[in-house]
Design a protein around this motif. Structure first.
Motif, PDB file in Angstrom:
ATOM      1  N   LYS A 104       0.858  -1.192   0.000  1.00 11.00           N
ATOM      2  CA  LYS A 104       0.000   0.000   0.000  1.00 11.00           C
ATOM      3  C   LYS A 104       0.901   1.252   0.000  1.00 11.00           C
ATOM      4  CE  LYS A 104      -3.958   1.840   2.536  1.00 11.00           C
ATOM      5  NZ  LYS A 104      -4.688   1.780   3.817  1.00 11.00           N
ATOM      6  N   ASP A 105       0.562   2.244  -0.848  1.00 11.44           N
ATOM      7  CA  ASP A 105       1.417   3.436  -1.046  1.00 11.44           C
ATOM      8  C   ASP A 105       1.180   4.507   0.019  1.00 11.44           C
ATOM      9  OD1 ASP A 105       3.223   5.154  -2.204  1.00 11.44           O
ATOM     10  OD2 ASP A 105       1.824   5.972  -3.682  1.00 11.44           O
ATOM     11  N   VAL A 106       2.265   5.230   0.318  1.00  8.61           N
ATOM     12  CA  VAL A 106       2.182   6.417   1.194  1.00  8.61           C
ATOM     13  C   VAL A 106       2.571   7.616   0.312  1.00  8.61           C
ATOM     14  CG1 VAL A 106       3.194   7.588   3.170  1.00  8.61           C
ATOM     15  CG2 VAL A 106       2.792   5.116   3.226  1.00  8.61           C
ATOM     16  N   ASN A 107       1.872   8.749   0.430  1.00  2.00           N
ATOM     17  CA  ASN A 107       2.142   9.939  -0.422  1.00  2.00           C
ATOM     18  C   ASN A 107       3.382  10.679   0.095  1.00  2.00           C
ATOM     19  OD1 ASN A 107       1.939  11.893  -2.317  1.00  2.00           O
ATOM     20  ND2 ASN A 107       0.026  12.784  -1.567  1.00  2.00           N
ATOM     21  N   GLU A 108       4.526  10.154  -0.271  1.00  3.42           N
ATOM     22  CA  GLU A 108       5.764  10.741   0.255  1.00  3.42           C
ATOM     23  C   GLU A 108       6.473  11.656  -0.741  1.00  3.42           C
ATOM     24  OE1 GLU A 108       8.787   7.621   0.730  1.00  3.42           O
ATOM     25  OE2 GLU A 108       7.383   6.342  -0.351  1.00  3.42           O
ATOM     26  N   PHE A 109       6.112  11.554  -2.041  1.00  2.21           N
ATOM     27  CA  PHE A 109       6.806  12.366  -3.062  1.00  2.21           C
ATOM     28  C   PHE A 109       5.919  13.507  -3.564  1.00  2.21           C
ATOM     29  CE2 PHE A 109       9.129   8.362  -3.295  1.00  2.21           C
ATOM     30  CZ  PHE A 109      10.441   8.819  -3.264  1.00  2.21           C
ATOM     31  N   SER A 110       6.575  14.690  -3.866  1.00  2.00           N
ATOM     32  CA  SER A 110       5.865  15.839  -4.469  1.00  2.00           C
ATOM     33  C   SER A 110       6.024  15.773  -5.984  1.00  2.00           C
ATOM     34  CB  SER A 110       6.460  17.157  -3.972  1.00  2.00           C
ATOM     35  OG  SER A 110       6.337  17.254  -2.581  1.00  2.00           O
ATOM     36  N   PRO A 111       5.075  16.384  -6.689  1.00  3.93           N
ATOM     37  CA  PRO A 111       5.233  16.427  -8.149  1.00  3.93           C
ATOM     38  C   PRO A 111       6.479  17.255  -8.549  1.00  3.93           C
ATOM     39  CG  PRO A 111       2.982  16.981  -7.504  1.00  3.93           C
ATOM     40  CD  PRO A 111       3.792  16.973  -6.256  1.00  3.93           C
ATOM     41  N   ALA A 112       7.089  16.902  -9.662  1.00  2.00           N
ATOM     42  CA  ALA A 112       8.236  17.655 -10.198  1.00  2.00           C
ATOM     43  C   ALA A 112       8.061  17.783 -11.709  1.00  2.00           C
ATOM     44  CB  ALA A 112       9.538  16.952  -9.877  1.00  2.00           C
ATOM     45  N   PHE A 113       8.424  19.002 -12.237  1.00  2.00           N
ATOM     46  CA  PHE A 113       8.250  19.231 -13.680  1.00  2.00           C
ATOM     47  C   PHE A 113       9.406  18.630 -14.455  1.00  2.00           C
ATOM     48  CE2 PHE A 113       5.501  22.483 -11.860  1.00  2.00           C
ATOM     49  CZ  PHE A 113       4.394  22.402 -12.694  1.00  2.00           C
ATOM     50  N   LYS A 114       9.084  18.203 -15.673  1.00  2.00           N
ATOM     51  CA  LYS A 114      10.094  17.558 -16.507  1.00  2.00           C
ATOM     52  C   LYS A 114      11.148  18.547 -17.014  1.00  2.00           C
ATOM     53  CE  LYS A 114       7.646  13.537 -18.333  1.00  2.00           C
ATOM     54  NZ  LYS A 114       7.136  12.881 -19.556  1.00  2.00           N
ATOM     55  N   GLU A 115      10.743  19.825 -17.299  1.00  2.00           N
ATOM     56  CA  GLU A 115      11.664  20.841 -17.820  1.00  2.00           C
ATOM     57  C   GLU A 115      11.896  21.901 -16.743  1.00  2.00           C
ATOM     58  OE1 GLU A 115      12.859  20.701 -20.938  1.00  2.00           O
ATOM     59  OE2 GLU A 115      11.615  19.034 -21.664  1.00  2.00           O
ATOM     60  N   SER A 116      13.059  22.542 -16.836  1.00  2.00           N
ATOM     61  CA  SER A 116      13.330  23.625 -15.877  1.00  2.00           C
ATOM     62  C   SER A 116      12.669  24.929 -16.328  1.00  2.00           C
ATOM     63  CB  SER A 116      14.833  23.842 -15.723  1.00  2.00           C
ATOM     64  OG  SER A 116      15.406  24.121 -16.985  1.00  2.00           O
ATOM     65  N   VAL A 117      12.592  25.167 -17.651  1.00  2.00           N
ATOM     66  CA  VAL A 117      11.944  26.365 -18.214  1.00  2.00           C
ATOM     67  C   VAL A 117      11.198  25.943 -19.466  1.00  2.00           C
ATOM     68  CG1 VAL A 117      12.299  28.656 -19.239  1.00  2.00           C
ATOM     69  CG2 VAL A 117      13.781  27.920 -17.391  1.00  2.00           C
ATOM     70  N   TYR A 118      10.002  26.467 -19.631  1.00  2.00           N
ATOM     71  CA  TYR A 118       9.225  26.219 -20.849  1.00  2.00           C
ATOM     72  C   TYR A 118       9.171  27.520 -21.665  1.00  2.00           C
ATOM     73  CZ  TYR A 118       7.631  21.780 -18.907  1.00  2.00           C
ATOM     74  OH  TYR A 118       7.582  20.507 -18.397  1.00  2.00           O
ATOM     75  N   LYS A 119       9.334  27.425 -22.990  1.00  2.00           N
ATOM     76  CA  LYS A 119       9.326  28.604 -23.863  1.00  2.00           C
ATOM     77  C   LYS A 119       8.349  28.385 -25.008  1.00  2.00           C
ATOM     78  CE  LYS A 119      14.186  29.737 -23.076  1.00  2.00           C
ATOM     79  NZ  LYS A 119      15.532  29.772 -23.680  1.00  2.00           N
ATOM     80  N   ALA A 120       7.733  29.527 -25.392  1.00  2.00           N
ATOM     81  CA  ALA A 120       6.830  29.459 -26.552  1.00  2.00           C
ATOM     82  C   ALA A 120       6.784  30.840 -27.195  1.00  2.00           C
ATOM     83  CB  ALA A 120       5.442  29.033 -26.120  1.00  2.00           C
ATOM     84  N   THR A 121       6.482  30.892 -28.457  1.00  2.00           N
ATOM     85  CA  THR A 121       6.347  32.171 -29.181  1.00  2.00           C
ATOM     86  C   THR A 121       4.981  32.195 -29.840  1.00  2.00           C
ATOM     87  OG1 THR A 121       8.722  32.227 -29.621  1.00  2.00           O
ATOM     88  CG2 THR A 121       7.333  33.632 -30.990  1.00  2.00           C
ATOM     89  N   VAL A 122       4.300  33.314 -29.667  1.00  2.00           N
ATOM     90  CA  VAL A 122       2.973  33.457 -30.267  1.00  2.00           C
ATOM     91  C   VAL A 122       2.935  34.737 -31.091  1.00  2.00           C
ATOM     92  CG1 VAL A 122       1.779  32.221 -28.431  1.00  2.00           C
ATOM     93  CG2 VAL A 122       2.083  34.686 -28.235  1.00  2.00           C
ATOM     94  N   THR A 123       2.054  34.780 -32.033  1.00  2.00           N
ATOM     95  CA  THR A 123       1.850  35.988 -32.841  1.00  2.00           C
ATOM     96  C   THR A 123       0.740  36.802 -32.219  1.00  2.00           C
ATOM     97  OG1 THR A 123       2.494  34.722 -34.789  1.00  2.00           O
ATOM     98  CG2 THR A 123       1.383  36.809 -35.191  1.00  2.00           C
ATOM     99  N   GLU A 124       0.949  38.107 -32.214  1.00  2.00           N
ATOM    100  CA  GLU A 124      -0.047  38.983 -31.586  1.00  2.00           C
ATOM    101  C   GLU A 124      -1.390  38.891 -32.318  1.00  2.00           C
ATOM    102  OE1 GLU A 124       0.962  43.110 -31.904  1.00  2.00           O
ATOM    103  OE2 GLU A 124       1.254  43.038 -34.052  1.00  2.00           O
ATOM    104  N   GLY A 125      -2.437  39.220 -31.559  1.00  2.00           N
ATOM    105  CA  GLY A 125      -3.757  39.348 -32.159  1.00  2.00           C
ATOM    106  C   GLY A 125      -4.512  38.045 -32.367  1.00  2.00           C
ATOM    107  N   LYS A 126      -4.011  36.892 -31.816  1.00  2.00           N
ATOM    108  CA  LYS A 126      -4.711  35.615 -32.001  1.00  2.00           C
ATOM    109  C   LYS A 126      -5.026  35.001 -30.644  1.00  2.00           C
ATOM    110  CE  LYS A 126      -3.243  32.586 -35.056  1.00  2.00           C
ATOM    111  NZ  LYS A 126      -2.267  31.736 -35.796  1.00  2.00           N
TER     112      LYS A 126
END
Length: 876
Positions: free
Chosen positions: A74-96
């Motif tokens: 039976k599991d005990v909730n001992e671990f916290s979530p962690a993100f796969k990447e240290s920084v996420y980047k994206a580029t979008v075009t204005e007006g959409k």
């Protein structure tokens, strides 16, 4: 019959089974060490029970059948979530609005689905136009604007299903890129220009964005708009006469619209733009040119030049608008010659007199040009070589589209009236008046009888001092075609390579070669057309609207200096005395230096530097203060050889002497130093005062008023005893007198001596004795005084430097203080030379003695003044 052991069959199972009750066979399964769900979630193994019948060697016992054991951890909730990447980047075009800009993902190392699954994501940063769903997809909640914000940085966290959140939030960076708009990028709306900085690039880092369109050629027009400055652009604001001399035009041009002065007062009532000598005609004004300014009969060759700014004629029925008109003064209403605008046509009328020819002759010449009514400044030159009349507009030749003939004018002896801005109507009306008024602006209207102007001079006269320029034509690159208009205010470039066009446009610059340009804004417009393969115009490129800000030049301060007071014997004035032997004209400009020291920042006043600068002058006037010169007895004169090789002219009048023309300060100094004042009837005059004033740019910058006083030293005619007492009273001012030597003239020696002659000789002998006695006493007194002076000088040398108080009675002596000792000594020498030459040249008996007395008195007066002046100057 008892159970003695349980055995687990399996590879290194972390469990053991122990017997609790041998009789009942009850046992317990337990872990030998801590169990970790993350290492292994479940175990499966076989267990068997053994009875107690084993022998000493562990044999012979009986075992049960095999039972399979399943164990789930039976599991005990001992671990916290962690993100796969240290920084996420994206580029979008204005007006959409995007459904998903990007997805973030977190993991949890717990083993059970409950604690290892990420149940929720959340944006931690407040007030951002983004949202995130349960799967980590980020979207924008409103349309983004590149101008408002180029980049967003948001922090995101994750939760597992046990509601434990990530220990570290993750950074999500969203870049907003503008919608790709074709057009010029990286240019400044305001370009600053400081006078004297030569040629400055307008768009040093400009480039064209075509949004990856397939471009085949680019056509760009750069236009500098200066139509609202002066005469359509920054031109020299010198008088038309000065400009014509600068451009090498033949002399003799008569200025019909000069600046109003005492001698040229016919323009005084006209509306005027002071800066550029522009006259505005509102349809209610005209000016009469006085008789004698322009010759009555113009020859078959003459030139009319003018600047004109004119819009469409007001009113439904357009009337003639007169620029220049020569008509009958009274009785009749005949126009002899005229230049006028009618329905946006320029018309030149020239009616020949009957005595010159009695045949049908060309009389009216018409030109139809759009520029006549475009409300812009243009330069017009009408060259008349009768019967051919040619118009130059902005340096380009135009032939008349219509020439009408007329009969010559019948002979009459009616006087003619020359007018500007309207035509004089002398007949056909009850009261003579102006008619056919001009609406618009005129400047630099001249007429030159007997000569026509060359194309080269016309181009020079209308040349702009500002315009567009290309820094280096060689580096424009291959395949760039370019073209300037004549005034260099429009540049057209064409090429098929975007990068070449970019490079070429970066080299386009603004230049203003005037030393004191007109300050203010110059508008710039860049319009472009792009052609694509197979299409005419596929991309629309917006125009560039920018402006050049021309700063005010530092104003020059023109200073005239020199000897401002001198006295000379009367005889010198008969030959002429140089008025301004040491005149100096200096121009300085004040500049504030920026402090280098940090301490200097505390001071409010920045250090001011006076910097000498060289520029041209356009006139210098020597004005007579007080009564005007009497032409019967005095004048100012200048040898006109002095003006040769310079751009200078001179006019002389009883009010003074005027030197004018655009030339260097040095040339003006040279000419002013040669102006002489002559007075051949000096007994009536004791002193004369003059004022010198110079100007640059037609009075825009003027010098100080330099005042000069000239004293005429007269010979005294009072009796001899006055002279002797005068000599005895003030002996210290008299220097040695040159006794005239020479023989008695032949005329006198031949005369037989009469009683009267003998009496005269005795009287003369007594006079000589008295003079000798006087001179002896003067010398002894002079030696005493000089001895005293020497003693006092020695005492002066020994003084200590303690507190010194000097009290001067201002009523004791009055003398202009600016004269130097050297000048005084020069005057002394000149006075003595005068005495010697005049005394030696003529010696008769009685007359010679009287002349000698007069000479002595001149010496006394001159020396007395000089000595007084020297005494004052010792304190300097």
């Amino acid at each position: 019959g008892e159970i003695c052991a349980f055995k687990i069959h399996g590879h290194e199972m972390p469990f053991e089974a122990v017997v609790l009750n041998k009789t009942s066979g009850e046992g317990r399964l337990r872990a030998k060490s801590p169990i970790d769900c993350e290492l292994q979630k479940e175990y499966t193994f076989i267990i068997q029970a053994y009875d107690c019948g084993s022998g000493p060697g562990g044999t012979n016992w009986k075992k049960s059948h095999k039972a399979v054991v399943h164990i789930q951890v039976k599991d005990v909730n001992e671990f916290s979530p962690a993100f796969k990447e240290s920084v996420y980047k994206a580029t979008v075009t204005e007006g959409k609005i995007y459904d998903s800009i990007l997805q973030v993902e977190a993991i949890d190392e717990d083993c059970s689905p409950q604690y290892s699954q990420i149940c929720n994501y959340e944006i931690v940063t407040t007030d951002v136009p983004f949202a995130i769903d349960r799967n980590g997809n980020i979207r924008n909640t409103e349309k983004l604007n590149y101008d408002k914000q180029h980049q967003y940085e948001i922090m995101v966290t994750a939760f597992d299903c046990g509601q434990k959140h990530a220990t570290e939030d993750v950074l999500v960076r969203v870049n907003v890129k503008p919608v790709c708009k074709p057009g010029w990028q990286d240019w400044n709306k305001r370009i600053e220009y400081k006078p004297g900085s030569g040629s400055i690039p307008l768009f040093p880092s400009i480039h064209l964005e075509t949004c990856d369109g397939p471009v085949s050629s680019i056509h760009t027009t750069i236009e500098l708009q200066t139509n609202y400055i002066g005469k359509g652009c920054d031109r020299e604001t010198y008088s038309e006469k000065s400009l014509q001399k600068l451009c090498g035009a033949s002399s003799g041009a008569i200025d019909l619209l000069p600046s109003p002065t005492a001698t040229t007062n016919w323009t005084a009532g006209l509306l005027m733009d002071n800066n550029d000598m522009i006259f505005k005609f509102d349809g209610k004004q005209g000016a009469k040119i006085p008789d004698g300014i322009v010759p009555k009969n113009l020859t078959d060759q003459f030139t009319i030049t003018l600047w004109m700014k004119h819009g469409p004629s007001p009113g439904l029925r357009a009337e003639k608008e007169t620029i220049l008109c020569n008509s009958d003064k009274t009785e009749m209403n005949r126009h002899h010659y005229a230049l006028y605008v009618h329905n946006c046509r320029l018309v030149f009328l020239l009616r020949k007199d009957f005595d010159q020819a009695d045949t049908f002759r060309p009389a009216e010449f018409h030109w139809k040009l759009d520029q006549i009514c475009d409300k812009e400044w243009h330069y017009y030159v009408v060259n008349v070589e009768f019967p051919v009349v040619t118009l130059y507009m902005d340096g380009t030749t135009y032939e008349p589209y219509l020439v009408t003939n007329d009969w010559p004018i019948h002979p009459s002896h009616i006087a003619m009236q020359l007018t500007v801005g309207a035509c004089w109507q002398g007949g056909e009306v009850t009261k003579p008046r102006f008619a056919q008024y001009f609406h618009g602006s005129l400047a630099s209207l001249t007429i030159r009888p007997g000569k026509i102007e060359s194309q080269k001079v016309i181009s020079c006269l209308q040349a702009c001092k500002e315009g567009l320029d290309i820094n280096s034509l060689k580096s424009l690159g291959q395949g760039i075609k370019y073209h300037f208009n004549p005034s260099q205010s429009v540049l057209v470039m064409e090429g098929d390579d975007i990068e070449n066009i970019n490079q070429a446009l970066r080299k386009v610059s603004y230049i203003n070669s005037r030393q004191f340009p007109t300050a203010g804004v110059r508008r710039l417009k860049v319009s472009s057309k792009v052609q694509c393969f197979g299409e005419d115009v596929c991309i629309s490129i917006p125009d560039i609207d920018a402006y050049v800000m021309v700063f005010q030049a530092n104003e020059p301060k023109i200073t005239i200096s020199g000897m401002d007071h001198f006295a000379r014997p009367a005889e010198q004035f008969e030959r002429g005395v140089i008025l301004l032997p040491d005149i100096r004209i200096v121009s300085t400009v004040t500049k504030t230096e920026h402090p280098v020291d940090s301490k200097e920042h505390d001071r409010a006043n920045k250090p001011v530097v006076l910097e000498e600068m060289l520029h041209n002058l356009d006139f210098c006037d020597i004005l007579v203060i007080g009564a005007e010169l009497d032409p019967e007895q005095e004048c100012l004169e200048l040898d006109h050889v002095e003006l040769q090789g310079k751009h200078l002219d001179a006019t002389n009048s009883t009010a003074g002497y005027s030197i004018y023309g655009v030339d260097t300060m040095h040339n003006y100094e040279q000419v002013l130093r040669q102006v002489r004042y002559r007075n051949w009837y000096t007994s009536a005059t004791f002193d004369r005062k003059f004022r010198v004033k110079c100007s640059e740019l037609n009075g825009r910058y003027t010098s100080n008023e330099f005042n000069l006083e000239v004293n005429i030293l007269h010979s005294s005619n009072s009796n001899f005893m006055d002279h002797v007492s005068h000599m005895i009273v003030e002996p210290q001012f008299l220097q040695s007198v040159h006794h005239p030597e020479g023989s008695v003239s032949a005329a006198h020696s031949s005369v037989v001596p009469s009683v009267a002659t003998i009496v005269i000789i005795i009287c003369v002998s007594i006079l000589i004795f008295i003079i000798t006695l006087g001179v002896y006493r003067i010398r002894t007194a002079h030696q005493h005084s000089s001895g005293d002076n020497e003693g006092s000088k020695e005492n002066e040398m020994d003084w200590d430097d303690s507190a010194l108080t000097i009290t001067v009675n201002p009523m004791e002596k009055y003398e202009k203080p600016h004269q130097t000792e050297e000048e005084s000594e020069e005057e002394d020498i000149e006075d003595e030379e005068e005495d010697t030459t005049s005394a030696e040249s003529d010696e008769s008996e009685e007359e010679d003695e009287e002349e000698e007395e007069e000479e002595e008195v001149i010496v006394q007066k001159g020396d007395k003044q000089n000595a007084t002046r020297q005494e004052q100057l010792e304190w300097d």
